[in-house]
Motif scaffolding. Structure first.
Motif, PDB file in Angstrom:
ATOM      1  N   SER A  52      -8.814   0.534  -0.171  1.00 23.69           N
ATOM      2  CA  SER A  52      -8.269   1.740   0.462  1.00 23.69           C
ATOM      3  C   SER A  52      -7.415   2.544  -0.506  1.00 23.69           C
ATOM      4  O   SER A  52      -7.493   3.771  -0.536  1.00 23.69           O
ATOM      5  N   CYS A  53      -6.621   1.870  -1.297  1.00 20.53           N
ATOM      6  CA  CYS A  53      -5.772   2.584  -2.263  1.00 20.53           C
ATOM      7  C   CYS A  53      -6.606   3.163  -3.405  1.00 20.53           C
ATOM      8  O   CYS A  53      -6.272   4.217  -3.934  1.00 20.53           O
ATOM      9  N   ARG A  54      -7.685   2.482  -3.786  1.00 22.92           N
ATOM     10  CA  ARG A  54      -8.600   3.058  -4.792  1.00 22.92           C
ATOM     11  C   ARG A  54      -9.175   4.357  -4.270  1.00 22.92           C
ATOM     12  O   ARG A  54      -9.230   5.369  -4.970  1.00 22.92           O
ATOM     13  N   ARG A  55      -9.600   4.339  -3.004  1.00 25.08           N
ATOM     14  CA  ARG A  55     -10.166   5.542  -2.389  1.00 25.08           C
ATOM     15  C   ARG A  55      -9.112   6.649  -2.324  1.00 25.08           C
ATOM     16  O   ARG A  55      -9.397   7.804  -2.628  1.00 25.08           O
ATOM     17  N   TYR A  56      -7.905   6.294  -1.936  1.00 25.20           N
ATOM     18  CA  TYR A  56      -6.818   7.272  -1.873  1.00 25.20           C
ATOM     19  C   TYR A  56      -6.574   7.881  -3.252  1.00 25.20           C
ATOM     20  O   TYR A  56      -6.434   9.097  -3.378  1.00 25.20           O
ATOM     21  N   GLY A  57      -6.572   7.052  -4.293  1.00 30.70           N
ATOM     22  CA  GLY A  57      -6.372   7.544  -5.656  1.00 30.70           C
ATOM     23  C   GLY A  57      -7.458   8.520  -6.078  1.00 30.70           C
ATOM     24  O   GLY A  57      -7.176   9.560  -6.677  1.00 30.70           O
ATOM     25  N   ARG A  58      -8.703   8.199  -5.746  1.00 27.93           N
ATOM     26  CA  ARG A  58      -9.808   9.115  -6.074  1.00 27.93           C
ATOM     27  C   ARG A  58      -9.653  10.440  -5.341  1.00 27.93           C
ATOM     28  O   ARG A  58      -9.879  11.504  -5.910  1.00 27.93           O
ATOM     29  N   GLN A  59      -9.251  10.376  -4.085  1.00 28.07           N
ATOM     30  CA  GLN A  59      -9.109  11.606  -3.310  1.00 28.07           C
ATOM     31  C   GLN A  59      -7.950  12.461  -3.816  1.00 28.07           C
ATOM     32  O   GLN A  59      -8.061  13.685  -3.856  1.00 28.07           O
ATOM     33  N   VAL A  60      -6.866  11.826  -4.212  1.00 29.42           N
ATOM     34  CA  VAL A  60      -5.729  12.578  -4.748  1.00 29.42           C
ATOM     35  C   VAL A  60      -6.140  13.275  -6.041  1.00 29.42           C
ATOM     36  O   VAL A  60      -5.829  14.455  -6.251  1.00 29.42           O
ATOM     37  N   ARG A  96     -14.419  25.768   2.553  1.00 28.78           N
ATOM     38  CA  ARG A  96     -14.631  24.694   3.531  1.00 28.78           C
ATOM     39  C   ARG A  96     -14.481  23.328   2.880  1.00 28.78           C
ATOM     40  O   ARG A  96     -13.868  22.436   3.445  1.00 28.78           O
ATOM     41  N   ARG A  97     -15.064  23.169   1.696  1.00 30.69           N
ATOM     42  CA  ARG A  97     -14.974  21.901   0.977  1.00 30.69           C
ATOM     43  C   ARG A  97     -13.515  21.570   0.659  1.00 30.69           C
ATOM     44  O   ARG A  97     -13.063  20.450   0.848  1.00 30.69           O
ATOM     45  N   TYR A  98     -12.791  22.563   0.184  1.00 29.54           N
ATOM     46  CA  TYR A  98     -11.373  22.385  -0.140  1.00 29.54           C
ATOM     47  C   TYR A  98     -10.586  22.019   1.125  1.00 29.54           C
ATOM     48  O   TYR A  98      -9.767  21.112   1.114  1.00 29.54           O
ATOM     49  N   GLY A  99     -10.859  22.692   2.214  1.00 23.76           N
ATOM     50  CA  GLY A  99     -10.178  22.411   3.482  1.00 23.76           C
ATOM     51  C   GLY A  99     -10.442  21.000   3.977  1.00 23.76           C
ATOM     52  O   GLY A  99      -9.536  20.319   4.458  1.00 23.76           O
ATOM     53  N   ARG A 100     -11.697  20.549   3.850  1.00 23.73           N
ATOM     54  CA  ARG A 100     -12.033  19.177   4.261  1.00 23.73           C
ATOM     55  C   ARG A 100     -11.284  18.157   3.424  1.00 23.73           C
ATOM     56  O   ARG A 100     -10.786  17.157   3.937  1.00 23.73           O
ATOM     57  N   GLN A 101     -11.201  18.411   2.117  1.00 24.10           N
ATOM     58  CA  GLN A 101     -10.473  17.490   1.232  1.00 24.10           C
ATOM     59  C   GLN A 101      -8.996  17.425   1.620  1.00 24.10           C
ATOM     60  O   GLN A 101      -8.413  16.346   1.654  1.00 24.10           O
ATOM     61  N   VAL A 102      -8.398  18.569   1.901  1.00 26.21           N
ATOM     62  CA  VAL A 102      -6.979  18.595   2.275  1.00 26.21           C
ATOM     63  C   VAL A 102      -6.763  17.837   3.577  1.00 26.21           C
ATOM     64  O   VAL A 102      -5.857  17.010   3.689  1.00 26.21           O
ATOM     65  N   ARG A 103      -7.609  18.083   4.583  1.00 32.87           N
ATOM     66  CA  ARG A 103      -7.476  17.393   5.866  1.00 32.87           C
ATOM     67  C   ARG A 103      -7.669  15.892   5.704  1.00 32.87           C
ATOM     68  O   ARG A 103      -6.924  15.095   6.265  1.00 32.87           O
ATOM     69  N   SER A 104      -8.650  15.500   4.909  1.00 27.83           N
ATOM     70  CA  SER A 104      -8.910  14.085   4.676  1.00 27.83           C
ATOM     71  C   SER A 104      -7.725  13.413   4.005  1.00 27.83           C
ATOM     72  O   SER A 104      -7.313  12.317   4.376  1.00 27.83           O
ATOM     73  N   LEU A 105      -7.155  14.072   3.015  1.00 29.27           N
ATOM     74  CA  LEU A 105      -6.008  13.520   2.306  1.00 29.27           C
ATOM     75  C   LEU A 105      -4.800  13.405   3.237  1.00 29.27           C
ATOM     76  O   LEU A 105      -4.086  12.407   3.215  1.00 29.27           O
ATOM     77  N   CYS A 128       0.835  -1.208   0.000  1.00 26.89           N
ATOM     78  CA  CYS A 128       0.000   0.000   0.000  1.00 26.89           C
ATOM     79  C   CYS A 128       0.870   1.258   0.000  1.00 26.89           C
ATOM     80  O   CYS A 128       0.549   2.243  -0.656  1.00 26.89           O
ATOM     81  N   ARG A 129       1.962   1.214   0.709  1.00 31.48           N
ATOM     82  CA  ARG A 129       2.864   2.364   0.762  1.00 31.48           C
ATOM     83  C   ARG A 129       3.416   2.677  -0.630  1.00 31.48           C
ATOM     84  O   ARG A 129       3.457   3.827  -1.057  1.00 31.48           O
ATOM     85  N   GLN A 130       3.846   1.636  -1.355  1.00 31.22           N
ATOM     86  CA  GLN A 130       4.375   1.837  -2.702  1.00 31.22           C
ATOM     87  C   GLN A 130       3.286   2.325  -3.649  1.00 31.22           C
ATOM     88  O   GLN A 130       3.523   3.195  -4.489  1.00 31.22           O
ATOM     89  N   SER A 167      -2.996   9.908   4.109  1.00 30.13           N
ATOM     90  CA  SER A 167      -1.574   9.779   3.821  1.00 30.13           C
ATOM     91  C   SER A 167      -0.815   9.360   5.074  1.00 30.13           C
ATOM     92  O   SER A 167       0.034   8.474   5.039  1.00 30.13           O
ATOM     93  N   LYS A 168      -1.151   9.976   6.192  1.00 33.17           N
ATOM     94  CA  LYS A 168      -0.494   9.651   7.453  1.00 33.17           C
ATOM     95  C   LYS A 168      -0.779   8.202   7.847  1.00 33.17           C
ATOM     96  O   LYS A 168       0.114   7.473   8.254  1.00 33.17           O
ATOM     97  N   ARG A 169      -2.024   7.778   7.683  1.00 32.12           N
ATOM     98  CA  ARG A 169      -2.413   6.417   8.031  1.00 32.12           C
ATOM     99  C   ARG A 169      -1.673   5.401   7.165  1.00 32.12           C
ATOM    100  O   ARG A 169      -1.205   4.380   7.639  1.00 32.12           O
ATOM    101  N   TYR A 170      -1.546   5.675   5.866  1.00 34.71           N
ATOM    102  CA  TYR A 170      -0.882   4.738   4.968  1.00 34.71           C
ATOM    103  C   TYR A 170       0.617   4.658   5.234  1.00 34.71           C
ATOM    104  O   TYR A 170       1.199   3.600   5.128  1.00 34.71           O
TER     105      TYR A 170
END
Length: 94
Positions: free
Chosen positions: A36-44, A67-76, A4-6, A80-83
């Motif tokens: 999880s990586c599919r979701r990460y890819g969509r969010q990126v 606000r929407r932009y800020g939520r996306q940044v925080r979520s990403l 997942c990290r790679q 990223s930290k979790r992965y």
């Protein structure tokens, strides 16, 4: 098979540069099995689109967009930290 990290590293790199055929193939194989990586890819990708739209917008910017932009940044950042901290157990029964 990628970890997942790679995979998340390649997903991030894919936004800025062209990946090799081998990297693309390995990434697609990993994404087929890893939700999880599919979701990460969509969010990126959505974060990149939001950034592009944000920089192209004329002022004033409405609060809901910020606000929407800020939520996306925080979520990403959280994803990223979790992965990067994630360690996957090794199945040695096979």
């Amino acid at each position: 098979m990628l970890t997942c990290r790679q995979a998340t590293q390649l997903l991030s790199e894919q936004l800025d540069q062209t990946l090799s055929f081998r990297q693309i193939t390995a990434l697609r194989c990993h994404i087929l099995i890893c939700r999880s990586c599919r979701r990460y890819g969509r969010q990126v990708r959505s974060l990149k689109q939001l950034s592009k739209r944000y920089t192209q917008q004329t002022l004033p910017v409405d609060r809901s967009s910020c606000r929407r932009y800020g939520r996306q940044v925080r979520s990403l950042k959280q994803l990223s930290k979790r992965y990067t901290q994630q360690t996957l157990p090794v199945d040695r029964s096979s």
